[in-house]
Design a protein around this motif. Sequence first.
Motif, PDB file in Angstrom:
ATOM      1  N   SER A   1      47.652 -13.733 -37.360  1.00  0.00           N
ATOM      2  CA  SER A   1      46.996 -12.765 -38.797  1.00  0.00           C
ATOM      3  C   SER A   1      46.843 -13.806 -40.013  1.00  0.00           C
ATOM      4  N   PHE A   2      45.454 -13.965 -40.581  1.00  0.00           N
ATOM      5  CA  PHE A   2      45.235 -15.133 -42.035  1.00  0.00           C
ATOM      6  C   PHE A   2      44.895 -13.968 -42.671  1.00  0.00           C
ATOM      7  N   SER A   3      45.545 -14.376 -44.674  1.00  0.00           N
ATOM      8  CA  SER A   3      45.743 -13.978 -45.148  1.00  0.00           C
ATOM      9  C   SER A   3      43.564 -14.455 -45.406  1.00  0.00           C
ATOM     10  N   ALA A   4      43.482 -14.097 -47.169  1.00  0.00           N
ATOM     11  CA  ALA A   4      42.612 -14.713 -47.716  1.00  0.00           C
ATOM     12  C   ALA A   4      42.960 -15.611 -48.203  1.00  0.00           C
ATOM     13  N   TYR A   5      43.670 -15.835 -48.752  1.00  0.00           N
ATOM     14  CA  TYR A   5      43.775 -17.451 -49.301  1.00  0.00           C
ATOM     15  C   TYR A   5      43.587 -18.341 -47.803  1.00  0.00           C
ATOM     16  N   TYR A   6      44.762 -18.298 -46.933  1.00  0.00           N
ATOM     17  CA  TYR A   6      44.700 -18.799 -45.672  1.00  0.00           C
ATOM     18  C   TYR A   6      43.388 -19.003 -44.951  1.00  0.00           C
ATOM     19  N   THR A   7      42.774 -17.824 -44.846  1.00  0.00           N
ATOM     20  CA  THR A   7      41.320 -17.750 -44.077  1.00  0.00           C
ATOM     21  C   THR A   7      40.583 -19.144 -44.897  1.00  0.00           C
ATOM     22  N   LEU A   8      40.616 -19.015 -45.936  1.00  0.00           N
ATOM     23  CA  LEU A   8      39.036 -20.003 -47.338  1.00  0.00           C
ATOM     24  C   LEU A   8      40.326 -21.247 -46.938  1.00  0.00           C
ATOM     25  N   ILE A   9      41.125 -21.616 -46.361  1.00  0.00           N
ATOM     26  CA  ILE A   9      41.797 -22.746 -45.788  1.00  0.00           C
ATOM     27  C   ILE A   9      41.095 -23.645 -45.014  1.00  0.00           C
ATOM     28  N   MET A  10      41.201 -22.923 -44.271  1.00  0.00           N
ATOM     29  CA  MET A  10      40.786 -23.036 -42.827  1.00  0.00           C
ATOM     30  C   MET A  10      39.393 -22.741 -42.891  1.00  0.00           C
ATOM     31  N   ALA A  11      38.945 -22.427 -43.465  1.00  0.00           N
ATOM     32  CA  ALA A  11      37.075 -21.960 -43.689  1.00  0.00           C
ATOM     33  C   ALA A  11      37.262 -23.802 -43.839  1.00  0.00           C
ATOM     34  N   VAL A  12      36.951 -23.876 -45.356  1.00  0.00           N
ATOM     35  CA  VAL A  12      37.408 -25.475 -45.499  1.00  0.00           C
ATOM     36  C   VAL A  12      37.764 -26.507 -45.154  1.00  0.00           C
ATOM     37  N   LEU A  13      38.204 -26.477 -44.274  1.00  0.00           N
ATOM     38  CA  LEU A  13      39.081 -27.216 -43.071  1.00  0.00           C
ATOM     39  C   LEU A  13      37.792 -28.002 -42.287  1.00  0.00           C
ATOM     40  N   VAL A  14      36.480 -26.385 -41.452  1.00  0.00           N
ATOM     41  CA  VAL A  14      36.426 -26.606 -40.736  1.00  0.00           C
ATOM     42  C   VAL A  14      34.859 -27.330 -41.696  1.00  0.00           C
ATOM     43  N   LEU A  15      34.861 -26.960 -42.958  1.00  0.00           N
ATOM     44  CA  LEU A  15      33.283 -27.749 -43.045  1.00  0.00           C
ATOM     45  C   LEU A  15      33.480 -29.042 -43.028  1.00  0.00           C
ATOM     46  N   LEU A  16      34.749 -29.611 -43.476  1.00  0.00           N
ATOM     47  CA  LEU A  16      35.058 -30.601 -43.442  1.00  0.00           C
ATOM     48  C   LEU A  16      34.892 -31.153 -42.284  1.00  0.00           C
ATOM     49  N   LEU A  17      35.500 -30.913 -40.969  1.00  0.00           N
ATOM     50  CA  LEU A  17      35.595 -31.112 -39.496  1.00  0.00           C
ATOM     51  C   LEU A  17      33.489 -31.504 -39.068  1.00  0.00           C
ATOM     52  N   GLY A  18      33.164 -30.267 -39.657  1.00  0.00           N
ATOM     53  CA  GLY A  18      31.890 -30.198 -39.847  1.00  0.00           C
ATOM     54  C   GLY A  18      31.340 -31.573 -39.833  1.00  0.00           C
ATOM     55  N   LYS A  19      31.387 -31.585 -41.423  1.00  0.00           N
ATOM     56  CA  LYS A  19      31.323 -32.954 -42.187  1.00  0.00           C
ATOM     57  C   LYS A  19      31.284 -34.111 -41.233  1.00  0.00           C
ATOM     58  N   LEU A  20      32.598 -34.495 -40.889  1.00  0.00           N
ATOM     59  CA  LEU A  20      32.923 -35.355 -40.016  1.00  0.00           C
ATOM     60  C   LEU A  20      32.071 -35.830 -38.856  1.00  0.00           C
ATOM     61  N   LEU A  21      31.937 -34.622 -37.876  1.00  0.00           N
ATOM     62  CA  LEU A  21      31.439 -34.591 -36.689  1.00  0.00           C
ATOM     63  C   LEU A  21      29.529 -35.148 -37.023  1.00  0.00           C
ATOM     64  N   THR A  22      29.380 -34.176 -38.332  1.00  0.00           N
ATOM     65  CA  THR A  22      26.865 -34.686 -38.062  1.00  0.00           C
ATOM     66  C   THR A  22      27.464 -36.210 -38.889  1.00  0.00           C
ATOM     67  N   ARG A  23      28.248 -36.479 -39.411  1.00  0.00           N
ATOM     68  CA  ARG A  23      28.555 -37.661 -40.116  1.00  0.00           C
ATOM     69  C   ARG A  23      28.246 -39.158 -38.265  1.00  0.00           C
ATOM     70  N   HIS A  24      29.305 -38.503 -38.040  1.00  0.00           N
ATOM     71  CA  HIS A  24      28.883 -39.909 -36.320  1.00  0.00           C
ATOM     72  C   HIS A  24      28.048 -39.339 -35.004  1.00  0.00           C
ATOM     73  N   ILE A  25      27.437 -38.356 -35.161  1.00  0.00           N
ATOM     74  CA  ILE A  25      26.876 -37.717 -33.824  1.00  0.00           C
ATOM     75  C   ILE A  25      25.708 -37.999 -33.636  1.00  0.00           C
ATOM     76  N   ARG A  26      24.785 -39.229 -33.646  1.00  0.00           N
ATOM     77  CA  ARG A  26      23.405 -38.862 -33.596  1.00  0.00           C
ATOM     78  C   ARG A  26      22.988 -37.215 -33.781  1.00  0.00           C
ATOM     79  N   PHE A  27      23.510 -37.095 -32.469  1.00  0.00           N
ATOM     80  CA  PHE A  27      22.508 -35.561 -31.983  1.00  0.00           C
ATOM     81  C   PHE A  27      22.393 -34.303 -33.058  1.00  0.00           C
TER      82      PHE A  27
END
Length: 411
Positions: free
Chosen positions: A4-30
Amino acid sequence: MHLSFSAYYTLIMAVLVLLLGKLLTRHIRFLRDFNIPEPVSGGLVVAAVIFALHQLTGLTLSFESGLQSAFMLVFFSSIGLSANFAKLREGGMGLIIFLCVIVVFIVVQNGVGVGLATLLGLDPLIGLVAGSITLLGGHGTAGAWGAVLEQQYGLSGATALGIACATFGLVIGGLLGGPLAKRLITRHQLARPRTNAEQQSDRTTVSEGSDVANFESPNTAPRLITAEAAIETLALFAGCLAFAEFMTGATKGTAVQLPTFVWALGGGVVIRNVLDYGFGFKVFDRAIDVFGNAGLSIYLAIALLSLKLWELTDLAGPLMIILAAQTLALALFAAFVTFRVMGRNYDAAVLAAGHCGFGMGATPTAVANMQAITNQYGPSHKAFLIVPLVGAFFIDIINAFVLQMMIALLR
């Protein structure tokens, strides 16, 4: 095993997901071509990893749900706060007619979903999830109604199902609009393709259409989002959230009981227009958009982290049947209803392309569809005014109340 993740760690995980998504979108044209949101790009990858861990080790993860709900309410408040009724007058009678067309389409889309779900032996509410909740509403609405259907109506996996349908809709909406509009234009001889020189000379017209879509005036210097502006905007959001909490409690168990996010949206509409017309207060639209988009991104990231994909394995086949039927229904409706009701002319064809974009996708997809057509055949100021106005906020308001009525009928 359970983690189980607390609110703080949930927010950290969410930001990491957003950074991963930004990286994928930058390199995958689809992902760029079909306007797949960054939290969805990154979140689906992480959800797949969590699914693999669960299948291999039995591990389940849980994240702070209160944080997810808070950011969801911020997003829906931003839609309400953007709903300036002066825009309704600006769109004129064409906007009113198009809104009526969309109301009919919402009923048709949900009718197709509920009807097929019933025929396939599924809960009729799954038909709504594979209907306007996700296809017209998009990822934000998918997560919001998914939580309501899970908590209040016991529909297991509704959020995961909704995210899958919304992602499918983004791709199909981007693929369907352009070819359909081109066929209408060619069949009815509404316009001729422009030469390369003509297309180049009209680039500024297309940019002007984009400015309308973003509700920004190209002739005014942009107002900066300062600390003072941020505090002012936070006060507006706080008012929406307080209104939503009060109305949820006051109407509980009554005939007008609505999900909290609907009250947040409605509160935004009331606050915005009271300030506009009652006090002459100029609401900072761009700051509202920034806060709303940030809220949506974090909310979607947490929602995707919380997906339990193993709950969808038995629904894969029936779901594809329903979504295929929804694709056909949208194409037929846009060609034979939207196009004809809106005038059977070039503007109507471009509007049909836009309808395909947000009928199974989102407003950016609709604008991309229309830009592809206008780049080839010429500008359509009417379409670039009406579609962003409808897709940006009117559609979410209408969809919320139609869905509430349909759920009440089904239950």
